[in-house]
Design an enzyme around this catalytic site. Structure first.
Site, PDB file in Angstrom:
ATOM      1  N   ASP A   2       0.852  -0.834  -0.085  1.00 12.73           N
ATOM      2  CA  ASP A   2      -0.108  -0.503  -0.020  1.00 12.73           C
ATOM      3  C   ASP A   2       0.860   1.242   0.195  1.00 12.73           C
ATOM      4  O   ASP A   2       2.419   1.333   0.850  1.00 12.73           O
ATOM      5  CB  ASP A   2      -0.868  -0.325   1.707  1.00 12.73           C
ATOM      6  CG  ASP A   2      -1.739  -1.388   1.105  1.00 12.73           C
ATOM      7  OD1 ASP A   2      -2.200  -1.681   0.591  1.00 12.73           O
ATOM      8  OD2 ASP A   2      -2.334  -1.085   2.441  1.00 12.73           O
ATOM      9  N   LYS A   3       0.416   2.369  -0.644  1.00  7.64           N
ATOM     10  CA  LYS A   3       0.838   3.884  -0.700  1.00  7.64           C
ATOM     11  C   LYS A   3       1.389   4.075   0.658  1.00  7.64           C
ATOM     12  O   LYS A   3       2.342   4.773   1.292  1.00  7.64           O
ATOM     13  CB  LYS A   3      -0.146   4.457  -1.155  1.00  7.64           C
ATOM     14  CG  LYS A   3       0.815   6.287  -1.138  1.00  7.64           C
ATOM     15  CD  LYS A   3      -0.446   7.037  -1.869  1.00  7.64           C
ATOM     16  CE  LYS A   3      -1.341   7.212  -0.238  1.00  7.64           C
ATOM     17  NZ  LYS A   3      -2.071   8.847  -1.367  1.00  7.64           N
TER      18      LYS A   3
END
Length: 243
Positions: free
Chosen positions: A92-93
């Site tokens: 995930d970012k």
């Protein structure tokens, strides 16, 4: 009163689009608090602070694989573009830590099969709300919904199999540092499972956590096909216990 991204654009001398992007990344602060809504209105009397995003670092590279230490706030695709090789898997970012890219197509096919057969070992470190003093396993199906290019995952009987193992590392006050080992790799698996168990991740406001400088989830170690890579725990995982 004016929209946050417009005020930021003026202060930083950048376009409205660039200002909105910075806020959406989660690196903009105003009056000591993170700005989470780019279109939210502010009085304009304060000053913005923009956190610098670290650069991804190559941990290991050979003719088959590249292991990268991914910083928070960059997407997996952005890191792959910067390094110059395609993704073997994603983070995930908001998540930092070890992420893998590949050079060799045959190796990529072999690695994908390892992921499918659950033979890849993935260990994470996280800081959560609540006291965790005993290890436990979350074995609950997860369903991921996509709305306007935003993913959200929840425990649901119609979801896909997802297994998450949790081990306590440290407890201080109302926060715990934990090790998380996942057998499956569902979208937002750790975040959704920990929320469902009543232990949301610090900084993960989308899954019940209190606002913080970042989502406190770090991909610490990954091993597959004879390779094993680690990423050192970021300093904020110690600093958050001093607040």
């Amino acid at each position: 009163m004016e929209k946050a991204y417009k005020l930021l654009a003026v202060q930083e001398g950048i376009s409205n689009r660039a200002a909105k992007e910075l806020i959406d990344r989660g690196v903009v602060y105003y009056g000591g608090k993170k700005v989470v809504v780019a279109r939210g209105e502010l009085d304009g009397r304060g000053k913005f602070r923009v956190e610098k995003i670290a650069k991804p670092k190559v941990i290991f590279e050979d003719d088959k694989i590249v292991a990268v230490d991914k910083p928070a706030f960059l997407t997996a695709e952005e890191v792959a573009k910067k390094i110059g090789y395609p993704l073997l898997h994603r983070l995930d970012k908001e998540t930092s830590g070890v992420m893998l890219l590949y050079k060799d197509e045959d190796f990529q096919k072999e690695a994908v099969e390892e992921f499918k057969q659950k033979r890849v070992k993935k260990e994470y470190i996280s800081v959560v709300h609540g006291k965790i003093v005993e290890p436990f396993t979350i074995d609950e199906p997860l369903l991921t919904i996509k709305k306007k290019n935003v993913f959200f995952t929840k425990v649901h009987k119609d979801g896909k199999e997802a297994i998450t193992h949790v081990e306590p590392m440290m407890v201080e006050g109302k926060k715990s540092k934990i090790k998380v080992i996942i057998e499956t790799g569902r979208t937002h698996q750790i975040r959704a499972h920990l929320k469902s168990a009543g232990y949301p991740i610090l900084g993960d406001s989308n899954y019940g956590g209190k606002n913080y400088k970042r989502v406190m989830l770090h991909a610490y170690r990954i091993s597959l096909l004879g390779y094993a890579f680690e990423s050192r725990e970021p300093k904020e995982f110690k600093e958050c216990f001093n607040n």
